[in-house]
Design an enzyme around this catalytic site. Sequence first.
Site, short mmCIF file in Angstrom:
data_model
loop_
_atom_site.label_atom_id
_atom_site.label_comp_id
_atom_site.label_asym_id
_atom_site.label_seq_id
_atom_site.Cartn_x
_atom_site.Cartn_y
_atom_site.Cartn_z
CG ASP A 115 -2.13 0.95 0.95
OD1 ASP A 115 -2.05 1.78 0.02
OD2 ASP A 115 -3.13 0.87 1.69
C1 BGC Z 1 -4.90 3.42 0.00
C2 BGC Z 1 -4.95 2.46 -1.17
C3 BGC Z 1 -4.72 3.21 -2.45
C4 BGC Z 1 -3.38 3.93 -2.36
C5 BGC Z 1 -3.03 4.72 -3.59
C6 BGC Z 1 -3.66 4.29 0.00
O1 BGC Z 1 -3.78 5.30 0.93
O2 BGC Z 1 -4.99 2.71 1.21
O3 BGC Z 1 -6.18 1.81 -1.21
O4 BGC Z 1 -4.78 2.34 -3.54
O5 BGC Z 1 -3.41 4.83 -1.27
O6 BGC Z 1 -3.83 5.85 -3.69
#
Ligand code: BGC
Length: 757
Positions: free
Chosen positions: A226
């Site tokens: 993530d």
């Molecule tokens: C989120 C993800 C997301 C990523 C990119 C993170 O803060 O938890 O779900 O895909 O950011 O934006």
Amino acid sequence: MTTARDLTLEEKASLLSGKDFWTTKNIDRAGVPSIMMPDGPHGLRKQTGSSDNLGINDSIPATCFPPAVGLGSAFDPELAAKVGIALGVESAIEDVAVLLGPGVNIKRSPLCGRNFEYFSEDPHHAGEVATGMVRGMQSRGVGASLKHFAANNQETDRMRVSADVDPRPLREIYFRAFERVVKNAQPWTVMCSYNKVNGTYASEHPWLLTDVLRDEWGFDGLVVSDWGAVNDRVKGVAAGLDLEMPSSDGVTDAQIVAAVRGGDLDEALVDRAAQRVLDLVEKSGHREKPDGSLNVDAHHALAREAAARSVVLLRNEGSLLPLAEGQDIALIGEFARTPRYQGGGSSHITPTRVDTALDSFTQAVGDRVSFAPGFTFDGEPSASLRAEAVELARSNDVAVVFLGLPDAAESEGFDRTTIDLPADQIELLDEVVEANPRTVVVLSNGGVVSLPFADTVPAIVEGWLLGQAGGSAIVDILTGASDPSGRLSETIPHRLEDTPSYGNFPGELGHVRYGEGVHVGYRWYDKRGLEVAFPFGHGLTYTDFDYGEPTVQVNARGGLDVSVDVTNVGPRDGREVVQVYVGRDESAVDRSPRELKAFSSVEIASGQTRRVTLTVDRSDLAYWDIRVDRFVVEEGTYRVEVGASSRDIRGEVSVSIDGDDPDIELTREASLGEVLAHPKAGPVARQWLAGFMGDPDAEDAGQKTESQTGAAAGAEASPGGEQTDIGMMMASFPVGRLVSFGVPQEKVDELIRLGQS
Ligand code: BGC
């Protein structure tokens, strides 16, 4: 094709983190291009200007389909696949290699700020719907990113908190949707979560990312972090985290190189991760760019169809809905004019257009509809707005009141502290209902809200967050242009205090204990016999369905084929979501009364009967056995319930299933009950037990009760009140210690030997 062997250590390490916010690094010398992986999940968020993962900066216009909270309510993997295909097409047009979604985390608490991005409180449901979506996306040559692996069920302290989960709930509830999608749809990537799982960061968890995900489930794609989830990059590489996102500005690449040179990281592990990045790049190179540009109208129409299918009709007393023609309608509530159709955070996209209920109503019924906002989103009561709305309700035939949670109330990044609607909206509703009892409530919310008016307002429509066509879709439902068929994929409780994780959410001092165990969602309410406002699986239609007697057969793969005739006995065509729950009353483990194991959304014309056959996979009947660390199907009788919701069971049938041999080796620690249940040691033990209790037929006792287990077996072997008690009491004795109670050591040794063969 370039392989890891063709690259220098520095080049390989460079592939293991992002080039910028959304792309991987290219290596021109070796012909390795950069690929793009933006959000996701219910629309494409491709940013061409400033980048962020909080939904702050703009992205190019894309179709905003219903977020998972909506799409999940359709209970239809085929619909999810259609949406997935559209997402794939939009991504392919924009040269996107991987779209970050779907999310299959379980809605453990209604307070989780990100529940709108997740499908369900039930792992079978989430796994099935997500499988459809992933298949759809990937059929267009665009990879999915199944997220957030694992046990990311809250936003509070999400980047550090340790989700402390016992093996059974972890396997049976929190992993199961991931496992299903990995096995059935092979997502190109899996995104690890921010949090720790039982004390170790997911991003550096070898058991999670390698032992379970790859070795057990057969995942052969790439694991991406993530955004910002990496704690220790070198540990991550060793654990199986292939790609860190976004860019670390080269800092962690250098750490990887230094660790290899210093002998702290095996270069083969760097090769492994780099090869997975290369494989992903190569796979995405086969994507065909669709001809022409985005067909905005066609995708908007699909968004509208999906949104209508996502709506859940909770209550419809006196068939107030669909609205009869020719009525004058008071349309009340700011949400009708300013819709809330998606959640806040990384999934927040720029829609190609937005339908409002106000415009759509006006188009549908002209000047028969009049509007009053009734309240503002800041929650401050406004006497004048309220008076205007109440007057409008009084002077029209019917009032349609849009209530909900404003943007500020729920989002990625934080959890709610209450499930109540804003107080000023409830006060407004009370006054409207008094002025005009013919009131319909339409809800806009990403997480479940309590409904104190559930027994007083005649019609309630759960409109969740429905994407950019939500406004028109809701009007389609209200006017009857579309038929409601959505079902609740999460229970609506009466009170926060009733919810399974209450007292264990969001944890404290860096830990959150999943104390409710396997009893998540409806499993909990059923286990405790708690009343709820609306149960899991509930949703009304504009017609009625009758169910015949279900039948069940064990199929060739050891699973179940369940069939039932469903007849549309009402006046309109419609769609029924047939649900199969399985339960087992006698079990070696603590089970919930019923668990969803299959479902199907079927269209049935008025007056027609359809035979619906649903298949339950054998693996879905298993529980996680902590003694042998694997799923085991218990031998015996299972209750198969077929119904229209978890609390509207229309038919029940039982079936006997052959069990798996759990292959448990008996030791001195094994209880006498376990020895009695063992196929080889059991008969010998029973014989001895019968003799011990003075049964003159001790010789036969060994055969008599072979199929019975534990204490019960002991009890049967010794008829008579007092003796039965002794048998029950002894069932828990460790067999090794029976020597102290007069059992010869040789007998104990024999039982153990038999129990190990
Ligand atoms: C989120 C993800 C997301 C990523 C990119 C993170 O803060 O938890 O779900 O895909 O950011 O934006």
